[in-house]
Scaffold this motif. Structure first.
Motif: not given
Length: 144
Positions: A25-26, A116-130
């Motif tokens: 979310i962050y 924007r890409g750095r934020f996206r890398n975290i939220y997308m990959m973390y979401a897939l992992g979750l």
């Protein structure tokens, strides 16, 4: 010892899942707001990263000391029973893949690039992992 490791594995799971949700979310808010990715943002992503890796380490220890893990594979009955297959094969394999995705997301975000890409890398990959983590939690053992 086994019971203690089992409780530790369950307790850290709650923390890791909560941290993943908060970080996703962050980072999503950070991406949508257009702000710069800072060292503080990287450290916030690091919290979930570390918790997930500690969870993996405790889980691997538990896998080899538990009668429900590696020992079940050696009996030859694990693949024919869906509950046994979940604990002996699916849970560890899918969760390792989830941690790999989380690691990739964090590692990509550390590299210089657009915020924007750095934020996206975290939220997308973390979401897939979750999603993968949630799909393979043995809910009957965890909640029961």
């Amino acid at each position: 010892m086994y019971t203690g490791i089992q409780h530790l594995h369950s307790g850290i799971a709650y923390l890791a899942l909560l941290a993943l949700v908060v970080v996703i979310i962050y980072m999503l808010i950070g991406s949508l707001s257009g702000r710069e990715f800072t060292e503080k943002d990287r450290k916030i992503g690091l919290i979930a990263f570390i918790l997930c890796h500690i969870q993996l380490l405790v889980g691997l220890i538990l896998y080899f000391v538990s009668p429900l893990g590696f020992a079940m594979l050696q009996t030859g009955n694990a693949m024919s029973d869906p509950a046994a297959r979940l604990l002996a094969v699916e849970h560890p394999v899918i969760n390792i893949i989830a941690i790999v995705l989380i690691t990739i997301g964090y590692s990509r975000a550390k590299k210089p690039g657009p915020s924007r890409g750095r934020f996206r890398n975290i939220y997308m990959m973390y979401a897939l992992g979750l999603v993968l983590l949630l799909s393979r939690i043995p809910w009957t053992l965890w909640l029961g």
